[in-house]
Design a protein around this motif. Structure first.
Motif, PDB file in Angstrom:
ATOM      1  N   LYS A 262     -26.840   2.576 -15.357  1.00 34.38           N
ATOM      2  CA  LYS A 262     -27.769   1.581 -14.806  1.00 34.38           C
ATOM      3  C   LYS A 262     -27.997   1.856 -13.332  1.00 34.38           C
ATOM      4  O   LYS A 262     -27.047   2.051 -12.573  1.00 34.38           O
ATOM      5  CB  LYS A 262     -27.215   0.160 -14.990  1.00 34.38           C
ATOM      6  N   LEU A 263     -29.258   1.862 -12.934  1.00 38.70           N
ATOM      7  CA  LEU A 263     -29.638   2.116 -11.539  1.00 38.70           C
ATOM      8  C   LEU A 263     -30.535   0.990 -11.049  1.00 38.70           C
ATOM      9  O   LEU A 263     -31.547   0.669 -11.675  1.00 38.70           O
ATOM     10  CB  LEU A 263     -30.371   3.446 -11.423  1.00 38.70           C
ATOM     11  N   TYR A 285     -30.006  12.708 -16.805  1.00 33.70           N
ATOM     12  CA  TYR A 285     -29.217  11.482 -16.903  1.00 33.70           C
ATOM     13  C   TYR A 285     -29.241  10.994 -18.357  1.00 33.70           C
ATOM     14  O   TYR A 285     -30.000  10.096 -18.723  1.00 33.70           O
ATOM     15  CB  TYR A 285     -29.770  10.417 -15.958  1.00 33.70           C
ATOM     16  N   LEU A 288     -28.419   7.162 -18.813  1.00 34.18           N
ATOM     17  CA  LEU A 288     -29.160   6.162 -18.038  1.00 34.18           C
ATOM     18  C   LEU A 288     -30.133   5.408 -18.954  1.00 34.18           C
ATOM     19  O   LEU A 288     -31.107   5.970 -19.438  1.00 34.18           O
ATOM     20  CB  LEU A 288     -29.920   6.838 -16.896  1.00 34.18           C
ATOM     21  N   SER A 290     -31.105   1.911 -18.100  1.00 39.04           N
ATOM     22  CA  SER A 290     -31.807   0.837 -17.384  1.00 39.04           C
ATOM     23  C   SER A 290     -32.074   1.256 -15.947  1.00 39.04           C
ATOM     24  O   SER A 290     -31.151   1.649 -15.226  1.00 39.04           O
ATOM     25  CB  SER A 290     -30.975  -0.452 -17.409  1.00 39.04           C
ATOM     26  N   ILE A 291     -33.345   1.169 -15.526  1.00 42.37           N
ATOM     27  CA  ILE A 291     -33.743   1.476 -14.154  1.00 42.37           C
ATOM     28  C   ILE A 291     -34.531   0.292 -13.608  1.00 42.37           C
ATOM     29  O   ILE A 291     -35.491  -0.163 -14.226  1.00 42.37           O
ATOM     30  CB  ILE A 291     -34.607   2.749 -14.067  1.00 42.37           C
ATOM     31  N   LEU A 293     -36.409  -0.682  -9.962  1.00 40.20           N
ATOM     32  CA  LEU A 293     -36.812  -0.215  -8.636  1.00 40.20           C
ATOM     33  C   LEU A 293     -37.743  -1.256  -8.020  1.00 40.20           C
ATOM     34  O   LEU A 293     -38.785  -1.590  -8.593  1.00 40.20           O
ATOM     35  CB  LEU A 293     -37.528   1.142  -8.741  1.00 40.20           C
ATOM     36  N   LEU A 310     -37.154  10.399 -11.855  1.00 37.06           N
ATOM     37  CA  LEU A 310     -36.071   9.594 -12.411  1.00 37.06           C
ATOM     38  C   LEU A 310     -36.341   9.262 -13.873  1.00 37.06           C
ATOM     39  O   LEU A 310     -35.459   9.377 -14.739  1.00 37.06           O
ATOM     40  CB  LEU A 310     -35.905   8.304 -11.607  1.00 37.06           C
ATOM     41  N   SER A 314     -34.488  10.932 -17.607  1.00 37.67           N
ATOM     42  CA  SER A 314     -33.627   9.973 -18.319  1.00 37.67           C
ATOM     43  C   SER A 314     -34.121   9.847 -19.755  1.00 37.67           C
ATOM     44  O   SER A 314     -34.842   8.907 -20.103  1.00 37.67           O
ATOM     45  CB  SER A 314     -33.654   8.614 -17.609  1.00 37.67           C
ATOM     46  N   LEU A 317     -33.721   6.406 -21.649  1.00 38.44           N
ATOM     47  CA  LEU A 317     -34.113   5.190 -20.931  1.00 38.44           C
ATOM     48  C   LEU A 317     -34.691   4.150 -21.895  1.00 38.44           C
ATOM     49  O   LEU A 317     -35.573   4.448 -22.702  1.00 38.44           O
ATOM     50  CB  LEU A 317     -35.154   5.533 -19.860  1.00 38.44           C
ATOM     51  N   LEU A 320     -37.209  -0.464 -18.148  1.00 35.99           N
ATOM     52  CA  LEU A 320     -37.729  -0.055 -16.843  1.00 35.99           C
ATOM     53  C   LEU A 320     -38.373  -1.256 -16.164  1.00 35.99           C
ATOM     54  O   LEU A 320     -39.215  -1.930 -16.745  1.00 35.99           O
ATOM     55  CB  LEU A 320     -38.761   1.067 -17.001  1.00 35.99           C
TER      56      LEU A 320
END
Length: 421
Positions: A262-263, A285, A288, A290-291, A293, A310, A314, A317, A320
């Motif tokens: 998670k980022l 990644y 990964l 969940s992103i 931003l 990104l 991923s 993913l 988002l």
């Protein structure tokens, strides 16, 4: 005649169960159980968890009086305490910096303290005594609004797993040294630091939260990191430092975290990552999912390149979330650079697991619409895309909708929803 009150089952319970009962009470009430009977007189005195919050003394409008009462109460509890103290927590907005804190920490350092949390009211910063660094069994340390200076003899907290420093005055070398000398560290949170250049070496770190004015951040040895949250505040000096930097921040920050799950990037995060030319990413990644931003500058193609790299790096993913953060979207109302979107968003890109997309503060400018077009066209299992416009303008929303229905959707189940936040 038998005892009319019946047998005292509670007093005969094992000490571990009695302590479990006492720890559910405010510390003030736990101490008051000493009047129940002779058997209960010292039951509270062997509690291994001591928590002093807003309920530990009666409150009134006299803040100085409350502060003195808290100091007296904590000192008395420690003076009468028997045995080890594994958890000691102060979260009291009435308590200010005072000399007694040094004595409390000294006492705790001699009683096998494992978890220490000191959160005083916003006032004068207090200086942490050097005896803190003698707490060899610490597994969790949280300090708020204080000064911290490790002694030259400090070799590290060998058992520490969680470290949270909030508004702590400490030199850059000292913070790097503390982090690197905690070999078991799994969770790290640093907030409200000023002009800090940070290098993190923590091979067992899993959770990282950073918030403040950072000149530079380098994740040098964090291969097990799974959750990362960053908020960077910008000053004129830091902005100038960024402009003069030739380093590739993307690689320094995210080049060595292959297990990220998670980022979360808040203000200026994508701006920071966009400095320097990352070229082709050397890392995928795979974990990964969940992103998030926030305040992304859609008018800045370097920032958009960070976002796209990104996402496309991923493959698993699932969620988002992106918010637009430009303060000057007038520069983004021109026609988008079609060469950029053609080269950086190849038609064969596939986001095979992306199900949920949430876009907020959208203005409907060409750069945003091209990004939405890209997501719809390469997400075959997309279920919902929610869009929250930056201004609730019915005419603008209708214009966006008319354009959106023209975009190809890789998912037949994809639903587009306009929301108002």
């Amino acid at each position: 005649m038998g005892d009319v009150l019946g047998p005292d089952f509670i007093s005969d319970l094992p000490q571990s169960i009695i302590e479990s009962i006492l720890t559910q009470l405010p510390i003030r009430d736990a101490v008051r159980t000493s009047i129940l009977s002779s058997k209960w007189r010292y039951k509270w005195a062997s509690m291994t968890h001591l928590v002093f919050d807003e309920k530990c003394v009666p409150l009134c409008n006299d803040r100085d009086g409350v502060d003195k009462s808290i100091v007296k109460f904590i000192t008395s509890v420690l003076f009468l305490h028997q045995g080890p103290i594994h958890k000691f927590r102060i979260t009291n907005s009435y308590l200010q910096s005072c000399p007694e804190i040094d004595q409390w920490i000294l006492f705790l350092s001699r009683n096998d303290i494992k978890e220490l949390v000191l959160e005083l009211e916003e006032g004068e910063f207090f200086r942490i005594p050097s005896c803190l660094f003698n707490c060899k069994k610490l597994t969790r340390l949280e300090l708020f609004r204080c000064e911290l200076e490790p002694p030259l003899t400090f070799k590290g907290f060998m058992c520490l797993k969680s470290l949270n420093l909030h508004q702590v005055l400490i030199s850059p070398d000292a913070i790097d040294s503390i982090i690197s000398s905690c070999p078991l560290l799994e969770s790290l949170s640093l907030s409200y630091f000023d002009s800090l250049a940070l290098t993190i070496r923590a091979p067992n770190l899993k959770y990282l939260n950073l918030e403040g004015e950072f000149k530079d951040i380098c994740l040098e040895d964090t291969p097990l990191l799974v959750e990362l949250s960053v908020a960077m505040y910008m000053t004129d000096d830091i902005a100038e430092h960024f402009e003069q930097s030739s380093n590739c921040n993307f690689f320094k920050f995210l080049g060595g975290v292959p297990n990220l799950e998670k980022l979360v990037g808040h203000i200026y995060f994508t701006k920071y990552l966009s400095i320097g030319n990352p070229g082709n990413l050397p890392i995928i990644y795979n974990n990964l999912e969940s992103i998030e931003l926030y305040q992304v500058g859609f008018e800045d193609m370097n920032e958009m390149l960070v976002v796209l790299r990104l996402i496309t790096s991923s493959p698993n993913l699932k969620e988002l979330q992106i918010s637009q953060g430009s303060s000057n979207m007038s520069s983004a109302t021109d026609a988008p650079n079609m060469d950029f979107w053609a080269k950086k968003c190849p038609s064969d890109s596939t986001l095979g697991h992306l199900k949920v997309v949430k876009l907020t503060d959208m203005c409907g400018v060409p750069q945003e619409m091209e990004f939405i077009k890209f997501l719809l066209g390469c997400s075959p299992v997309l279920e919902i895309m929610s869009i929250a416009p930056c201004v609730h303008d019915m005419e603008n929303e209708m214009r966006m909708l008319i354009e959106l229905v023209k975009f190809r959707r890789a998912s037949t189940k994809a639903e587009i929803v306009f929301t108002r936040e």
